[in-house]
Design a protein around this motif. Structure first.
Motif, PDB file in Angstrom:
ATOM      1  N   GLU A  37       0.889  -1.152   0.099  1.00 52.22           N
ATOM      2  CA  GLU A  37      -0.079   0.036   0.049  1.00 52.22           C
ATOM      3  C   GLU A  37       0.787   1.176   0.077  1.00 52.22           C
ATOM      4  OE1 GLU A  37      -3.418   1.401   2.681  1.00 52.22           O
ATOM      5  OE2 GLU A  37      -3.570  -0.947   2.341  1.00 52.22           O
ATOM      6  N   ASP A  38       2.124   1.164   0.816  1.00 49.77           N
ATOM      7  CA  ASP A  38       2.832   2.444   0.837  1.00 49.77           C
ATOM      8  C   ASP A  38       4.096   2.334   0.237  1.00 49.77           C
ATOM      9  OD1 ASP A  38       1.018   3.322   2.593  1.00 49.77           O
ATOM     10  OD2 ASP A  38       2.002   2.121   4.498  1.00 49.77           O
ATOM     11  N   GLU A  39       4.306   1.293  -0.522  1.00 48.76           N
ATOM     12  CA  GLU A  39       5.735   1.227  -1.333  1.00 48.76           C
ATOM     13  C   GLU A  39       5.628   1.037  -2.674  1.00 48.76           C
ATOM     14  OE1 GLU A  39       8.862  -1.035   1.394  1.00 48.76           O
ATOM     15  OE2 GLU A  39       7.111  -2.283   1.609  1.00 48.76           O
TER      16      GLU A  39
END
Length: 388
Positions: A232-234
Motif C-alpha cells: 500500500e505504501d511502497e
C-alpha cells in the motif's frame, strides 16, 4: 460451433480447427495444393450481454487458403504436378497454433545479454557495421537512413546507431517501437543484464536502489522507469530504458522513403529501392521491406517478391524510441486500387469484391488477388499476391 457456458473454449477451438482442416483436406485431395495464409476465430458478439454469455455464443472459424501455383525458386508448377506439393495429408498432422516466436529466431546469434556504457550484447562501441553483422549473423531490423546514419535493432527492444558505418551508440527500451512494427519483428535479446556498480542486474526483474539510480544517472541518459506497487505504501522502480553513447540529433535523421504504386512492376521497384528501404526479419525468418506508405513487401529467401502487406498505421505516440516523432513524419497511409486506409471498400473498374464475411473482403484488384481486413467497414489492413 456453439459455445455454451459450461464448455471449454480450448475444446471448441480444437473442434473448429478439425472441421476447418477436414474441409481443406477435401479441397486438396481434388488435385490442387494450398497454403494456409491465416486462421481466424471470432465470437458472435450479439449472443453476449454485459460481458457475460447469457445462453450460448457461436465461435466462427475462417481458414484462408491460397492455391499453390509457383515455387520459391520461380519454377511454375505444371498441370498434374500439384500432388508433389500437397499440403494436407491428414488434419492431425497440421499445426495451426500461434508460433512460439521466442524459439524460432533463425540465423541470428547474440553472444552476450550484457549492456554497459561501452558494449551492447557483446558489440563494442567503435566496431564497424560489417564486423558487428558478422558477430550477430543478421539484425532484426536494418535501415540505412541516410549517408551518415544507419539504424538497426536486435530484437524489438534494442536499437543500435552506426555513424559512417561505426557503432557509436544505442538505446534500450521495453516499448521501443510502435506496436505494429514490433509485431512484424522477431524476438531476440529480450532480457538484458545491465552492469551497475560492478554487479549485473536484470533490467526486466530487479528493483533499482537509490545508490544504483545515482550511479546510472552519471553514466547514461534518457533513463526511464516502470513503477511497481509492492504494498500500500511502497513503490518499486525498475529500469525500462536508457541511451548509451552517441545518438543522432533530429536534424541528422532526415530521410525520404519511396512508396510502391500498385500498377507498376513490383520486382523492378524492389530491385531499385532495396538498399534504401528498411529491412526486417519476422518471427519465422521472412524478409520484409517497409515503404514510406506503410506497405510491407515480403520476400522469399532469395529476396524475390512474395506478397504485399498493407499495414496498419504505426502509432509512434506509444513508442519510446527517442526519434519517434521524427520517424512518424516520414510515413503516410497506403492506398490500393481506390481503397484508402480507414475508408470503405467499393467495387470499381479495377477492383472486384468476390466475397465478404466477418469483416474480410476477398477481392481481385488489377493483376492482384487478396483481401482487405476492415473494422466497422473501414479498411485498415490488406494482404495481396500477384495473379499467375
Amino acid at each position: 460451433m456453439n459455445f455454451y457456458k459450461n464448455n471449454s473454449k480450448d475444446e471448441v477451438i480444437a473442434g473448429l480447427k478439425k472441421a476447418l482442416l477436414n474441409k481443406a483436406y477435401q479441397k486438396a485431395s481434388r488435385g490442387t495444393s494450398y497454403l494456409i495464409e491465416s486462421v481466424r476465430f471470432k465470437k458472435a458478439e450479439e449472443k453476449i450481454r454485459e460481458g457475460k454469455i447469457t445462453r450460448h455464443a457461436q465461435i466462427i472459424g475462417s481458414l484462408h487458403l491460397s492455391a499453390v501455383k509457383g515455387c520459391e525458386h520461380g519454377e511454375v508448377i505444371k498441370e498434374g504436378e500439384s500432388a508433389k506439393l500437397s499440403l494436407f495429408y491428414h488434419y492431425s498432422k497440421i499445426a495451426v497454433d500461434k508460433v512460439q516466436s521466442e524459439h524460432v529466431v533463425v540465423e541470428q546469434t547474440v553472444s552476450s545479454l550484457k549492456i554497459n556504457d561501452k558494449s551492447i550484447y557483446g558489440l563494442e562501441l567503435g566496431v564497424s557495421y560489417q564486423d558487428a553483422l558478422r558477430q550477430v549473423g543478421r539484425f532484426s531490423f536494418d535501415w540505412q537512413v541516410n549517408e551518415q546514419w544507419r539504424l538497426v535493432t536486435l530484437g524489438r527492444n534494442t536499437v543500435l546507431f552506426f555513424e559512417q558505418d561505426v557503432l557509436v551508440g544505442g538505446q534500450y527500451h521495453r516499448h521501443l517501437l510502435p506496436t505494429v512494427w514490433s509485431n512484424l519483428i522477431e524476438l531476440s535479446a529480450t532480457k538484458p543484464l545491465l552492469e551497475v556498480n560492478g554487479t549485473e542486474v536484470s533490467m526486466t526483474n530487479h528493483a533499482m536502489s537509490g545508490a544504483n539510480l545515482t550511479f546510472l544517472e552519471k553514466k547514461y541518459s534518457f533513463l526511464d522507469y516502470d513503477k511497481f506497487r509492492i504494498s500500500e505504501d511502497e513503490v518499486e522502480l525498475r529500469l525500462s530504458g536508457l541511451v548509451i553513447g552517441k545518438v543522432p540529433n533530429d536534424n541528422e535523421l532526415l530521410f525520404s522513403l519511396a512508396c510502391y504504386e500498385e500498377n507498376n512492376g513490383v520486382q523492378d521497384f524492389i530491385d531499385k529501392h532495396h538498399t534504401s528501404l528498411p529491412k526486417f526479419y519476422n518471427q519465422t525468418g521472412e524478409i520484409g521491406l517497409l515503404t514510406g506508405c506503410n506497405q510491407v513487401l515480403l520476400l522469399w529467401k532469395d529476396e524475390r517478391f512474395k506478397s504485399l502487406l498493407l499495414s496498419e498505421r504505426a502509432n509512434f505516440n506509444s513508442a519510446q524510441f527517442i526519434h519517434a516523432q521524427v520517424l512518424s513524419r516520414g510515413f503516410s497511409d497506403w492506398s490500393f486500387y481506390g481503397v484508402n486506409y480507414l475508408q470503405g471498400i467499393e467495387s470499381n473498374s479495377e477492383l472486384l469484391i468476390k466475397h465478404e464475411e466477418d469483416d474480410v473482403y476477398e477481392v481481385n484488384a488489377g493483376g492482384w488477388q487478396g483481401y482487405f481486413v476492415t473494422d466497422d467497414g473501414l479498411a485498415f489492413q490488406g494482404n495481396f499476391y500477384l495473379k499467375l
